[in-house]
Design a protein around this motif. Structure first.
Motif, mmCIF file in Angstrom:
data_model
loop_
_atom_site.group_PDB
_atom_site.id
_atom_site.type_symbol
_atom_site.label_atom_id
_atom_site.label_comp_id
_atom_site.label_asym_id
_atom_site.label_seq_id
_atom_site.Cartn_x
_atom_site.Cartn_y
_atom_site.Cartn_z
ATOM 1 N N GLY A 191 -24.398 18.463 56.278
ATOM 2 C CA GLY A 191 -24.246 16.861 56.732
ATOM 3 C C GLY A 191 -22.870 16.314 56.589
ATOM 4 O O GLY A 191 -21.668 16.712 56.983
ATOM 5 N N ILE A 192 -22.823 15.233 55.910
ATOM 6 C CA ILE A 192 -21.388 14.688 55.275
ATOM 7 C C ILE A 192 -20.845 15.134 54.187
ATOM 8 O O ILE A 192 -19.783 14.535 53.939
ATOM 9 C CB ILE A 192 -21.913 12.961 55.371
ATOM 10 C CG1 ILE A 192 -22.680 12.963 54.119
ATOM 11 C CG2 ILE A 192 -22.782 12.288 56.452
ATOM 12 C CD1 ILE A 192 -22.801 11.321 53.681
ATOM 13 N N TRP A 193 -21.313 16.283 53.649
ATOM 14 C CA TRP A 193 -20.726 16.671 52.362
ATOM 15 C C TRP A 193 -20.001 18.101 52.984
ATOM 16 O O TRP A 193 -20.662 19.032 53.579
ATOM 17 C CB TRP A 193 -21.704 17.003 51.315
ATOM 18 C CG TRP A 193 -22.308 15.407 51.005
ATOM 19 C CD1 TRP A 193 -23.513 15.239 51.276
ATOM 20 C CD2 TRP A 193 -21.750 14.571 50.463
ATOM 21 N NE1 TRP A 193 -23.608 14.039 50.936
ATOM 22 C CE2 TRP A 193 -22.551 13.484 50.311
ATOM 23 C CE3 TRP A 193 -20.467 14.172 49.718
ATOM 24 C CZ2 TRP A 193 -22.409 12.153 49.443
ATOM 25 C CZ3 TRP A 193 -20.078 13.049 49.260
ATOM 26 C CH2 TRP A 193 -21.257 11.991 49.156
ATOM 27 N N TYR A 194 -18.702 18.296 52.487
ATOM 28 C CA TYR A 194 -18.086 19.418 52.792
ATOM 29 C C TYR A 194 -17.760 20.525 51.868
ATOM 30 O O TYR A 194 -17.999 20.320 50.648
ATOM 31 C CB TYR A 194 -16.603 18.834 53.452
ATOM 32 C CG TYR A 194 -16.668 17.563 54.046
ATOM 33 C CD1 TYR A 194 -17.852 17.506 55.101
ATOM 34 C CD2 TYR A 194 -15.838 16.366 54.358
ATOM 35 C CE1 TYR A 194 -17.821 16.546 56.065
ATOM 36 C CE2 TYR A 194 -15.768 15.498 55.214
ATOM 37 C CZ TYR A 194 -17.044 15.384 56.060
ATOM 38 O OH TYR A 194 -16.798 14.416 56.886
ATOM 39 N N GLN A 195 -17.245 21.599 52.568
ATOM 40 C CA GLN A 195 -16.712 22.801 51.771
ATOM 41 C C GLN A 195 -15.596 22.269 50.619
ATOM 42 O O GLN A 195 -14.862 21.406 51.251
ATOM 43 C CB GLN A 195 -16.269 23.942 52.810
ATOM 44 C CG GLN A 195 -15.290 24.725 52.161
ATOM 45 C CD GLN A 195 -16.078 25.920 51.628
ATOM 46 O OE1 GLN A 195 -17.189 26.445 52.049
ATOM 47 N NE2 GLN A 195 -15.408 26.353 50.462
ATOM 48 N N THR A 196 -15.535 22.901 49.532
ATOM 49 C CA THR A 196 -14.568 22.510 48.441
ATOM 50 C C THR A 196 -13.348 23.116 49.250
ATOM 51 O O THR A 196 -13.392 24.205 50.005
ATOM 52 C CB THR A 196 -14.906 23.315 47.205
ATOM 53 O OG1 THR A 196 -15.132 24.575 47.364
ATOM 54 C CG2 THR A 196 -16.135 22.661 46.645
ATOM 55 N N TYR A 197 -12.292 22.474 48.972
ATOM 56 C CA TYR A 197 -10.803 22.951 49.200
ATOM 57 C C TYR A 197 -10.068 22.686 47.905
ATOM 58 O O TYR A 197 -9.399 21.569 47.838
ATOM 59 C CB TYR A 197 -10.563 21.948 50.414
ATOM 60 C CG TYR A 197 -9.188 22.394 51.159
ATOM 61 C CD1 TYR A 197 -9.076 23.578 51.729
ATOM 62 C CD2 TYR A 197 -8.135 21.637 50.586
ATOM 63 C CE1 TYR A 197 -7.771 23.896 52.142
ATOM 64 C CE2 TYR A 197 -6.857 21.860 51.548
ATOM 65 C CZ TYR A 197 -6.788 23.220 52.319
ATOM 66 O OH TYR A 197 -5.573 23.513 52.845
ATOM 67 N N SER A 198 -9.913 23.636 47.242
ATOM 68 C CA SER A 198 -9.159 23.572 45.888
ATOM 69 C C SER A 198 -8.011 24.158 45.699
ATOM 70 O O SER A 198 -7.675 25.188 46.483
ATOM 71 C CB SER A 198 -10.225 24.032 44.833
ATOM 72 O OG SER A 198 -11.555 23.468 44.911
ATOM 73 N N GLY A 199 -7.350 24.100 44.630
ATOM 74 C CA GLY A 199 -6.296 24.750 44.184
ATOM 75 C C GLY A 199 -4.834 24.351 44.885
ATOM 76 O O GLY A 199 -4.475 23.211 44.643
ATOM 77 N N ALA A 200 -4.104 25.158 45.228
ATOM 78 C CA ALA A 200 -2.710 25.373 45.624
ATOM 79 C C ALA A 200 -2.339 24.410 46.896
ATOM 80 O O ALA A 200 -2.131 25.096 47.839
ATOM 81 C CB ALA A 200 -2.140 26.508 45.597
ATOM 82 N N VAL A 201 -2.850 23.274 47.308
ATOM 83 C CA VAL A 201 -2.874 22.530 48.503
ATOM 84 C C VAL A 201 -1.756 21.930 49.048
ATOM 85 O O VAL A 201 -1.845 21.925 50.104
ATOM 86 C CB VAL A 201 -4.387 21.500 48.429
ATOM 87 C CG1 VAL A 201 -5.702 22.334 48.086
ATOM 88 C CG2 VAL A 201 -3.680 20.592 47.538
ATOM 89 N N ARG A 202 -0.710 21.784 48.342
ATOM 90 C CA ARG A 202 0.511 21.456 48.934
ATOM 91 C C ARG A 202 1.831 22.112 48.340
ATOM 92 O O ARG A 202 1.751 23.123 47.428
ATOM 93 C CB ARG A 202 0.713 19.824 48.564
ATOM 94 C CG ARG A 202 -0.384 19.029 49.579
ATOM 95 C CD ARG A 202 0.069 17.568 49.462
ATOM 96 N NE ARG A 202 -0.934 16.627 49.718
ATOM 97 C CZ ARG A 202 -1.575 15.563 49.025
ATOM 98 N NH1 ARG A 202 -0.568 15.178 48.080
ATOM 99 N NH2 ARG A 202 -2.660 14.917 49.232
ATOM 100 N N SER A 203 2.826 21.905 49.020
ATOM 101 C CA SER A 203 4.132 22.633 48.519
ATOM 102 C C SER A 203 4.379 22.583 46.883
ATOM 103 O O SER A 203 3.899 21.728 46.435
ATOM 104 C CB SER A 203 5.323 22.113 49.454
ATOM 105 O OG SER A 203 4.957 22.567 50.933
ATOM 106 N N VAL A 204 5.155 23.390 46.559
ATOM 107 C CA VAL A 204 5.741 23.491 45.178
ATOM 108 C C VAL A 204 7.172 24.052 45.305
ATOM 109 O O VAL A 204 7.791 24.723 46.322
ATOM 110 C CB VAL A 204 5.122 24.402 44.541
ATOM 111 C CG1 VAL A 204 4.903 25.968 44.905
ATOM 112 C CG2 VAL A 204 5.579 24.570 42.751
ATOM 113 N N TRP A 205 8.057 22.993 44.635
ATOM 114 C CA TRP A 205 9.329 23.408 44.831
ATOM 115 C C TRP A 205 10.164 23.026 43.519
ATOM 116 O O TRP A 205 9.590 22.391 42.507
ATOM 117 C CB TRP A 205 9.910 22.376 45.946
ATOM 118 C CG TRP A 205 10.096 20.841 45.661
ATOM 119 C CD1 TRP A 205 10.818 20.373 45.025
ATOM 120 C CD2 TRP A 205 8.817 20.050 46.007
ATOM 121 N NE1 TRP A 205 10.368 18.691 45.007
ATOM 122 C CE2 TRP A 205 9.241 18.821 45.314
ATOM 123 C CE3 TRP A 205 7.588 20.343 46.197
ATOM 124 C CZ2 TRP A 205 8.515 17.718 45.628
ATOM 125 C CZ3 TRP A 205 6.688 19.076 46.506
ATOM 126 C CH2 TRP A 205 7.046 17.875 46.010
#
Length: 617
Positions: free
Chosen positions: A194-208
C-alpha cells in the motif's frame, strides 16, 4: 577512485576568481569548497554479518570480504546482487553489512601542519561505524557511532593513522525499529504494501575525501533575510584547532558579477572547537527571490587567520520572506497561492529527480512537498534556481515514545542545520498524519514535545512556516493553533462530495471532514485566522483513493477539482502525487523520463484566480 585533478593531489581551499561561471556541484551538499576532492564511489568489498559477530571478531582489523558492492547503493540491492536476484532483497528484523576498500594517500601541496584530510558520507545508516587502517574514527561531532540516514557527516582523519596505502572499513546496521525515523519505509508497526515501502538502507549517497583547513568554516550556512531593510543574516559555523584571532569576511556578488556588491569584515576571537556565529550583511538594492523571479546571489565566506590565509566556502542564496497572516500566505509581503504537488522520490537517482523537478514546474506548480524523505541536497539548489517553493518534512518514526521523540528531534536538527541556505525552502512539517505521534489526542507529553519543537523552530528559524502535524489532529493550546497552517488531507473521487467537504471546512467544521478531527487539545474555533491548505487530495489512480485511471479522464477530474478549490477561501492545495512509487500508481510524471501524462500547466490556478491585493495603511 575519481580525482578532480589530473595529478590526484589535494590543494587547500583558496580564493577563486569571482567572475568564474556557476560551477557544477558534483557532491551531495549545498556549499562549495575551492579544493580538490576524491570520490570513493565505486566497487567496495562487501559482506553481510548475518549473526552480528563482526565487532566481536574484529572484522575491521582484517577479514576476507568476498562480496562486491557498488557505493552508493542500498544494502537491499547489494544483498540481492550477491544472491543473483533481480529485485532488492527484504529483511525482517535487523541487517548488518560491512564495506571495505583501499585508497592511496594523495600528495598534498600545502604543509601538513596546515591541513586535514576529511572523509564525508553524503548519507549512510541508520547506524554507522568507521575504521581507518583498523583504528576507530569519531565524527567531527565526536560520535563513535553515527545515527541517522538522511544527512551528511564527516570525519577528520588522524595523521598518525594515515599510511601511503590505506584501508577504510565501514559497518552499517539498520533495524525495523519503529522508534527511529523511517519515513515510509516498513517497520515492525507498518509493513510493506500500500503506502508503505521497501526499506532502502545503507550506503545511499556518495562518499569522498578532501583536504580542509585545520581552521575553517564548516559546510553549513544559515540565511535569514528581512526584505523591508534588505539586511541578510548569515549564521556560519567555525571549526577551530588553533585558538586565536581571525577575521570572517563575507562578499556577496551578482551571479555573473566580478566585483562584490556587498562586503564586510568581522573580527573574531575563536577558541578550539565549533561555534556558530551570526553576522549581518547590508544588501541594499538587492532583488528579492520568488517563483516568478528566482534571483540568486553568490556568497564567498572566508575565515582568515593571523597570517592572512583565507579558508573559503561558497554558496548561492536568495532574499525572501514567508509569513502566514490571516487567511493568506505571504511571500515578500504579497499573498501567494500554493499550487503544490506531493513528491515521494523513493529510490530515484539525482538525475531522475532533476527531471521530476523540471516536470513539476511544467505542470504549473510553484511548490513541491518532499514527503517525509531525505533527498540529495542538490535538489534544493535546483529548486532555488527554478523558482520552486519547497515544503520539507522530517522522516517520521512509527511509534510514539520518549525515545522516538528523542530520535525525531535529533533528525530534525541534523536536517535543518544542513539545508538552511535555500530561499526555496519555506515550510517544515514536524509530523504527518500523526505517524510516530499516534497518541497526540490523548498524551499530553506528545503534544508538549510537538509544541516545544514548534516554538523552537519559530524562534531559531524564523525564515520558515512550521506545521505541527500535517493532515489532521493539529494542536490547540488555549485556543491558539500550534501550527502556522491549518492543513487537511481530503480524499474522495466524487466531485459533489468534494465540494461539500470544502464548504464545511471554510465554514469552520473541523470534526467530520478528514479521517480524524482537524484539531486536538483545547477548543479551537476556525474563523479564517490562519491559512487553510488542502495539503493532500486527489490520488486518482491509486486503488485505495478511487478516481479515473485513464490519463485524459484524470486530467479532466483534476481540472474540475481545482476549479472547486479556487471558489473557496483556501490558501493552497497539493495534488497527490508527482510520480508513481511502488504500489501507489497515481503519479502525473513518468518516474524515469520525466514526461507528463497530463497537459502542461494543469496544476497552475494562479493566473486564472489571482489573490486580492493586500490592504495597505
Amino acid at each position: 577512485m575519481e580525482s578532480k585533478q589530473p595529478n590526484a593531489s589535494f590543494s587547500a581551499s583558496r580564493p577563486e576568481d569571482a567572475h568564474v561561471a556557476e560551477p557544477v556541484n558534483e557532491l551531495p551538499r549545498s556549499v562549495l569548497r575551492p579544493n580538490t576532492y576524491l570520490l570513493l564511489d565505486g566497487e567496495w568489498r562487501f559482506a553481510i554479518d548475518t549473526e552480528d559477530v563482526g565487532l566481536q571478531q574484529r572484522w575491521y582489523v582484517g577479514y576476507p570480504f568476498d562480496g562486491k558492492a557498488h557505493w552508493p547503493g542500498s544494502i537491499e540491492a547489494h544483498m540481492a546482487e550477491a544472491k543473483g536476484q533481480a529485485t532488492p532483497a527484504r529483511w525482517q528484523d535487523k541487517v548488518v553489512a560491512w564495506y571495505e576498500r583501499e585508497f592511496e594517500l594523495p600528495q598534498r601541496i600545502e604543509p601538513l601542519s596546515h591541513s586535514i584530510i576529511q572523509l564525508t558520507f553524503g548519507a549512510c545508516g541508520y547506524e554507522t561505524r568507521v575504521w581507518l587502517n583498523g583504528h576507530p574514527l569519531r565524527t567531527i561531532e565526536d560520535e563513535e557511532v553515527h545515527y541517522g540516514e538522511y544527512t551528511s557527516f564527516s570525519y577528520e582523519l588522524p595523521e598518525e593513522c594515515l599510511r601511503s596505502h590505506n584501508r577504510l572499513t565501514v559497518r552499517i546496521a539498520d533495524t525495523m525499529d519503529a522508534e527511529i525515523p523511517r519515513g515510509k519505509q516498513e517497520s515492525h508497526v507498518y509493513k510493506r504494501g500500500g503506502i508503505w515501502y521497501q526499506t532502502y538502507s545503507g550506503a545511499v549517497r556518495s562518499v569522498w575525501l578532501e583536504t580542509v583547513e585545520r581552521n575553517r568554516l564548516r559546510s553549513r550556512l544559515e540565511v535569514v533575510s528581512v526584505v523591508e531593510d534588505r539586511l541578510v543574516r548569515f549564521s556560519v559555523t567555525t571549526r577551530i584547532h588553533d585558538p586565536g584571532d581571525y577575521i570572517l569576511r563575507l562578499k556577496a556578488y551578482e551571479l555573473q558579477g566580478s566585483e562584490p556588491i556587498a562586503t564586510s569584515d568581522y573580527p573574531l576571537r575563536l577558541e578550539a572547537g565549533q561555534k556558530q556565529q551570526r553576522v549581518v550583511l547590508d544588501m541594499e538594492g538587492a532583488a528579492l527571490w520568488s517563483p516568478e523571479s528566482p534571483t540568486r546571489y553568490k556568497l564567498i565566506a572566508q575565515l582568515i587567520d593571523s597570517t592572512g590565509y583565507p579558508a573559503q566556502i561558497e554558496t548561492r542564496f536568495g532574499i525572501r520572506k514567508i509569513e502566514a497572516r490571516g487567511r493568506y500566505i505571504y511571500l515578500n509581503n504579497s499573498p501567494v497561492y500554493l499550487d503544490g504537488i506531493l513528491y515521494q522520490p523513493g529510490t530515484a537517482t539525482y538525475e531522475e529527480m532533476q527531471r521530476h523537478m523540471l516536470a513539476m514546474k511544467e505542470l504549473g506548480c510553484n511548490l513541491v512537498r518532499v514527503h517525509i524523505a531525505g533527498v540529495d541536497p542538490r535538489i534544493y539548489n535546483l529548486a532555488d534556481k527554478l523558482g520552486l517553493l519547497v515544503w520539507v518534512e522530517v522522516p517520521s518514526p512509527h511509534s510514539s515514545t520518549a525515545r522516538s521523540r528523542q530520535n525525531h528531534k535529533a533528525e530534525l536538527l541534523r536536517m535543518v542545520a544542513l539545508i538552511s541556505t535555500h530561499p526555496s525552502v519555506v515550510i517544515w512539517s514536524l509530523y504527518n498524519e500523526d505517524w510516530g505521534a499516534q497518541d497526540i489526542a490523548t498524551n499530553p507529553e506528545t503534544r508538549q514535545y510537538i509544541m516545544d519543537m514548534y516554538h523552537y523552530m519559530q524562534l531559531t528559524y524564523p525564515q520558515y512556516l512550521v506545521v505541527d502535524n500535517d493532515g489532521w489532529q493539529h494542536i490547540s493550546w488555549e485556543g491558539r493553533l500550534k501550527s502556522d497552517l491549518l492543513t487537511a488531507h481530503l480524499y474522495t473521487p466524487d466531485l459533489a462530495r468534494w465540494q461539500e467537504l470544502l464548504d464545511q471546512l471554510v465554514a469552520g467544521e473541523l470534526m467530520h471532514v478528514a479521517a480524524f478531527p482537524l484539531v486536538v487539545g483545547d477548543p479551537f474555533f476556525y474563523r479564517r485566522q490562519v491559512p487553510l491548505v488542502i495539503s493532500e487530495w486527489g490520488g486518482f489512480g491509486f486503488a485505495n483513493y478511487g478516481g479515473p485511471n485513464d490519463s485524459g479522464d484524470r486530467a479532466e477530474r483534476i481540472r474540475l477539482f481545482k476549479q472547486a478549490l479556487r471558489k473557496h477561501d483556501i490558501a493552497g492545495d497539493l495534488y497527490t502525487q508527482a510520480t508513481n512509487i511502488e504500489d501507489e500508481q497515481n503519479g502525473l510524471i513518468d518516474p524515469q523520463t520525466g514526461e507528463l501524462s497530463v497537459p502542461a500547466g494543469l496544476l497552475n490556478s494562479r493566473s486564472e484566480h489571482p489573490l486580492p491585493t493586500p490592504l495597505t495603511s
